[in-house]
Design an enzyme around this catalytic site. Structure first.
Site, PDB file in Angstrom:
ATOM      1  N   LEU A 115       0.850  -1.183   0.000  1.00 57.81           N
ATOM      2  CA  LEU A 115       0.000   0.000   0.000  1.00 57.81           C
ATOM      3  C   LEU A 115       0.892   1.243   0.000  1.00 57.81           C
ATOM      4  O   LEU A 115       1.034   1.959   0.973  1.00 57.81           O
ATOM      5  CB  LEU A 115      -0.922  -0.021   1.224  1.00 57.81           C
ATOM      6  N   HIS A 116       1.543   1.474  -1.135  1.00 58.72           N
ATOM      7  CA  HIS A 116       2.450   2.617  -1.293  1.00 58.72           C
ATOM      8  C   HIS A 116       1.699   3.759  -1.970  1.00 58.72           C
ATOM      9  O   HIS A 116       0.472   3.765  -2.005  1.00 58.72           O
ATOM     10  CB  HIS A 116       3.705   2.202  -2.068  1.00 58.72           C
ATOM     11  N   ALA A 117       2.396   4.715  -2.526  1.00 60.30           N
ATOM     12  CA  ALA A 117       1.805   5.965  -3.012  1.00 60.30           C
ATOM     13  C   ALA A 117       0.641   5.784  -3.996  1.00 60.30           C
ATOM     14  O   ALA A 117      -0.421   6.358  -3.799  1.00 60.30           O
ATOM     15  CB  ALA A 117       2.883   6.837  -3.641  1.00 60.30           C
ATOM     16  N   ASP A 175      -0.492  -1.695  -9.509  1.00 60.92           N
ATOM     17  CA  ASP A 175       0.862  -1.440 -10.000  1.00 60.92           C
ATOM     18  C   ASP A 175       0.944  -1.844 -11.464  1.00 60.92           C
ATOM     19  O   ASP A 175       0.466  -2.895 -11.858  1.00 60.92           O
ATOM     20  CB  ASP A 175       1.885  -2.242  -9.197  1.00 60.92           C
TER      21      ASP A 175
END
Length: 93
Positions: A14-16, A90
């Site tokens: 759960l990145h940017a 992604d």
């Protein structure tokens, strides 16, 4: 209070990018939504509409998180939010 679990599908967690997509969906709701690790206590819940909170959660691919919301339409909203987390946002490498 309605709640749902969701497994983080994005390959790098759960990145940017996935956090931004998720936070935007939460901000479109007229509900208070929180997120926490599935095994965390209620006092550890974070504001699901905050990108910084989402990223500070440190959720990796395959981690299970707990979503909670209160208010009219909370069940349906949680279903939609869980689907967002369970989608890999992604780009293919």
């Amino acid at each position: 209070m309605p709640e749902r679990t969701a497994t983080i599908a994005s390959r790098v967690g759960l990145h940017a990018r996935p956090a931004s997509i998720f936070a935007e969906a939460v901000s479109d709701l007229e509900l208070d939504v929180t997120i926490s690790a599935a095994d965390a206590g209620p006092g550890e819940a974070l504001d699901a509409g905050s990108i910084l909170s989402l990223m500070s959660l440190g959720a990796s691919h395959g981690d299970v998180v707990l979503l909670r919301a209160e208010g009219p339409g909370a069940d349906e909203a949680l279903d939609q939010l869980a689907k967002i987390l369970e989608t890999d946002h992604d780009p293919a490498a």
